[in-house]
Design an enzyme around this catalytic site. Structure first.
Site, PDB file in Angstrom:
ATOM      1  N   TYR A 129       1.028  -1.084   0.112  1.00 54.77           N
ATOM      2  CA  TYR A 129      -0.045  -0.135   0.038  1.00 54.77           C
ATOM      3  C   TYR A 129       0.980   1.162   0.130  1.00 54.77           C
ATOM      4  O   TYR A 129       1.479   1.572   1.055  1.00 54.77           O
ATOM      5  CB  TYR A 129      -0.812   0.081   1.444  1.00 54.77           C
ATOM      6  N   ASP A 136      -1.932  -1.416  -4.094  1.00 51.35           N
ATOM      7  CA  ASP A 136      -2.466   0.164  -4.471  1.00 51.35           C
ATOM      8  C   ASP A 136      -1.190   0.921  -4.679  1.00 51.35           C
ATOM      9  O   ASP A 136      -0.551   1.316  -3.589  1.00 51.35           O
ATOM     10  CB  ASP A 136      -3.157   0.683  -3.135  1.00 51.35           C
TER      11      ASP A 136
END
Length: 260
Positions: free
Chosen positions: A137, A192
């Site tokens: 992330y 992400d």
């Protein structure tokens, strides 16, 4: 082809769930023993698993702490979590049908200036028999109210610590993946990335130019031309979070290591 039918494939899902405690998994006290959170068949995750039958699920922004993990019962998967020290923030997880040979939660090569990122639960590296999986992330550079009057040029980028953290993160993840590829050859990076690579990824980019070609209303044409002009400026000089020059250069350098 016939030869493909005999091969075994590893199907991987990557999903930013924006909190594992949302209704992605679901929660029903009538069905859950001791108020455990389980993957209900009619939940979004349950329907996805039934349809795709994944070997591995990578999740970002779990937003849970280590004390929450005892409430989760993820049947059928080996689960691994890297939670942020800060409650309700960040966090990544890997669920796998097969147990990895080894799992690490560190990002080597991250310099001292940005070591605080390691307390935010942003990476899991899982070593399997045939490949290495990295779930991340990436730090977001969106910060409310912090927008220089002159725009996001190089001088402004150097001013803010969260921009420096992102730059340091990209350098470290690039080096991490590069070294993994040298040793293990087969490396999969997912998660992400918090970056837009090109005009294809922005509403002001390619789509707006296409709309302008088809527009026949004077007011609409004027508005679209304004958007296109603004886009050309940020494409050249850098835009806001996810489209800064430094972020776009960072992702391209990582992909240049042989990733597709």
């Amino acid at each position: 082809c016939k030869s493909c039918k005999s091969r075994k494939y590893t199907t991987i899902i990557s999903w930013n769930v924006n909190s594992i405690r949302s209704r992605v998994i679901d929660f029903d006290t009538a069905k859950c023993k001791l108020k455990e959170r389980v993957i209900l068949d009619d939940s979004p995750m349950g329907r996805l698993i039934k349809k795709v039958k994944p070997s591995i699920i990578c999740i970002q922004e779990t937003k849970c702490s280590n004390k929450n993990l005892g409430c989760l019962n993820i049947k059928g998967f080996e689960t691994y979590w890297n939670c942020a020290d800060k409650a309700g923030y960040s966090g990544v997880s890997v669920w796998s049908k097969d147990k990895p040979l080894n799992v690490e939660y560190n990002l080597p090569y991250l310099n001292e200036e940005s070591k605080s990122l390691l307390t935010e639960g942003r990476i899991i590296t899982a070593y399997f028999k045939d490949f290495v999986l990295v779930n991340t992330y990436t730090p977001n550079t969106l910060r409310g109210g912090q927008k220089p009057k002159g725009g996001w040029g190089k001088a402004a980028e150097e001013k803010y610590k969260f921009i420096k953290n992102r730059k340091n993160w990209d350098k470290a993840i690039c080096k991490h993946l590069e070294e993994l590829k040298k040793k293990y050859k087969k490396v999969i990076w997912c998660g992400d990335m918090n970056v837009a690579r090109s005009p294809l990824d922005l509403y002001q980019g390619v789509m707006t130019e296409k709309k302008l070609e088809d527009a026949d209303n004077e007011s609409r044409i004027k508005d679209l031309k304004k958007r296109v002009k603004n886009f050309k400026n940020i494409d050249k000089n850098g835009g806001g979070a996810g489209y800064r020059l430094i972020e776009r250069k960072g992702i391209e350098k990582i992909l240049d290591n042989g990733f597709v």
